[in-house]
Motif scaffolding. Structure first.
Motif, PDB file in Angstrom:
ATOM      1  N   ASN A 166      -5.372   2.265  -9.214  1.00  0.00           N
ATOM      2  CA  ASN A 166      -5.364   3.178  -8.062  1.00  0.00           C
ATOM      3  C   ASN A 166      -6.125   2.630  -6.861  1.00  0.00           C
ATOM      4  OD1 ASN A 166      -3.738   5.243  -9.195  1.00  0.00           O
ATOM      5  ND2 ASN A 166      -5.497   5.931 -10.377  1.00  0.00           N
ATOM      6  N   GLU A 167      -6.128   1.322  -6.724  1.00  0.00           N
ATOM      7  CA  GLU A 167      -6.749   0.641  -5.590  1.00  0.00           C
ATOM      8  C   GLU A 167      -5.757  -0.375  -5.032  1.00  0.00           C
ATOM      9  OE1 GLU A 167      -9.806   1.091  -4.235  1.00  0.00           O
ATOM     10  OE2 GLU A 167     -10.302   2.693  -5.653  1.00  0.00           O
ATOM     11  N   PRO A 168      -4.641   0.087  -4.455  1.00  0.00           N
ATOM     12  CA  PRO A 168      -3.622  -0.863  -4.004  1.00  0.00           C
ATOM     13  C   PRO A 168      -4.203  -1.940  -3.087  1.00  0.00           C
ATOM     14  CG  PRO A 168      -2.889   1.399  -3.667  1.00  0.00           C
ATOM     15  CD  PRO A 168      -4.324   1.462  -4.097  1.00  0.00           C
ATOM     16  N   MET A 169      -3.704  -3.138  -3.259  1.00  0.00           N
ATOM     17  CA  MET A 169      -4.163  -4.293  -2.501  1.00  0.00           C
ATOM     18  C   MET A 169      -3.406  -4.380  -1.186  1.00  0.00           C
ATOM     19  SD  MET A 169      -4.199  -8.278  -3.805  1.00  0.00           S
ATOM     20  CE  MET A 169      -5.178  -7.899  -5.244  1.00  0.00           C
ATOM     21  N   THR A 170      -4.124  -4.694  -0.126  1.00  0.00           N
ATOM     22  CA  THR A 170      -3.461  -4.911   1.154  1.00  0.00           C
ATOM     23  C   THR A 170      -2.961  -6.348   1.213  1.00  0.00           C
ATOM     24  OG1 THR A 170      -5.468  -5.645   2.285  1.00  0.00           O
ATOM     25  CG2 THR A 170      -4.981  -3.259   2.337  1.00  0.00           C
ATOM     26  N   VAL A 171      -2.035  -6.581   2.126  1.00  0.00           N
ATOM     27  CA  VAL A 171      -1.541  -7.942   2.332  1.00  0.00           C
ATOM     28  C   VAL A 171      -2.715  -8.845   2.699  1.00  0.00           C
ATOM     29  CG1 VAL A 171      -0.067  -9.398   3.777  1.00  0.00           C
ATOM     30  CG2 VAL A 171       0.784  -7.188   2.958  1.00  0.00           C
ATOM     31  N   ARG A 172      -3.594  -8.354   3.548  1.00  0.00           N
ATOM     32  CA  ARG A 172      -4.759  -9.148   3.971  1.00  0.00           C
ATOM     33  C   ARG A 172      -5.620  -9.536   2.771  1.00  0.00           C
ATOM     34  NH1 ARG A 172      -7.504  -6.944   8.914  1.00  0.00           N
ATOM     35  NH2 ARG A 172      -6.072  -8.381   9.881  1.00  0.00           N
ATOM     36  N   GLU A 173      -5.852  -8.595   1.863  1.00  0.00           N
ATOM     37  CA  GLU A 173      -6.637  -8.912   0.666  1.00  0.00           C
ATOM     38  C   GLU A 173      -5.925  -9.941  -0.205  1.00  0.00           C
ATOM     39  OE1 GLU A 173      -9.071  -4.829  -0.331  1.00  0.00           O
ATOM     40  OE2 GLU A 173      -6.908  -4.851  -0.735  1.00  0.00           O
ATOM     41  N   ALA A 174      -4.617  -9.791  -0.340  1.00  0.00           N
ATOM     42  CA  ALA A 174      -3.848 -10.723  -1.171  1.00  0.00           C
ATOM     43  C   ALA A 174      -3.901 -12.133  -0.613  1.00  0.00           C
ATOM     44  CB  ALA A 174      -2.397 -10.247  -1.295  1.00  0.00           C
ATOM     45  N   ILE A 175      -3.815 -12.258   0.707  1.00  0.00           N
ATOM     46  CA  ILE A 175      -3.852 -13.609   1.280  1.00  0.00           C
ATOM     47  C   ILE A 175      -5.261 -14.173   1.229  1.00  0.00           C
ATOM     48  CG2 ILE A 175      -2.299 -14.673   2.930  1.00  0.00           C
ATOM     49  CD1 ILE A 175      -2.220 -12.690   4.686  1.00  0.00           C
ATOM     50  N   GLY A 176      -6.233 -13.352   0.921  1.00  0.00           N
ATOM     51  CA  GLY A 176      -7.600 -13.817   0.782  1.00  0.00           C
ATOM     52  C   GLY A 176      -7.981 -14.207  -0.640  1.00  0.00           C
ATOM     53  N   LEU A 177      -7.044 -14.169  -1.561  1.00  0.00           N
ATOM     54  CA  LEU A 177      -7.327 -14.544  -2.949  1.00  0.00           C
ATOM     55  C   LEU A 177      -7.385 -16.072  -3.059  1.00  0.00           C
ATOM     56  CD1 LEU A 177      -4.994 -11.998  -4.790  1.00  0.00           C
ATOM     57  CD2 LEU A 177      -7.488 -11.901  -4.592  1.00  0.00           C
ATOM     58  N   ALA A 178      -8.488 -16.637  -2.630  1.00  0.00           N
ATOM     59  CA  ALA A 178      -8.624 -18.095  -2.526  1.00  0.00           C
ATOM     60  C   ALA A 178      -8.386 -18.804  -3.857  1.00  0.00           C
ATOM     61  CB  ALA A 178     -10.001 -18.444  -1.974  1.00  0.00           C
TER      62      ALA A 178
END
Length: 122
Positions: free
Chosen positions: A49-61
């Motif tokens: 229940n904490e959907p990931m934003t596109v910004r967060e996904a692109i930050g998955l180094a």
């Protein structure tokens, strides 16, 4: 050479065999390991229940560079595995949401795990 494996190793290896069978998407498309890792990260967050934003996904180094991750997100969207949802009142934040196809995919993986477990206790 004789195989000596614990029951847990045997169960996991059987699961991997079954998972390989369902790894291909219904229309014959496949995901590579990197796409699969990204999809798992996104779906796990959604499940919590904490959907990931596109910004967060692109930050998955750990999963790649921002440009690479953006391409993977695009490919997963093209394969109808992810969709985006804008937050009401804030059009800047796009959340990554699994599609029904993705939910079906994980359901099939879950069935494979259950089958591997049933085979282990049989």
């Amino acid at each position: 050479m004789e195989k000596t494996q614990s029951p847990f190793a045997s169960a996991y290896l059987r699961f991997l065999q079954l998972a390989t069978v369902v790894q291909a998407l219904p229309d014959g498309q496949e995901m590579d390991a990197n796409e699969s890792a990204l999809l798992q990260s996104v779906v796990l967050r959604w499940y919590e229940n904490e959907p990931m934003t596109v910004r967060e996904a692109i930050g998955l180094a750990a999963l790649g560079s921002p440009a690479t991750l953006h391409k993977r997100i695009t490919r997963l969207r093209e394969k109808d595995m992810l969709s985006t949802l804008n937050q009401e009142g804030d059009r800047r934040a796009k959340f990554l949401i699994p599609t029904q196809r993705t939910l079906d995919y994980f359901q099939n993986l879950g069935k494979s795990m259950q089958q591997a477990h049933q085979n282990q206790i049989a």
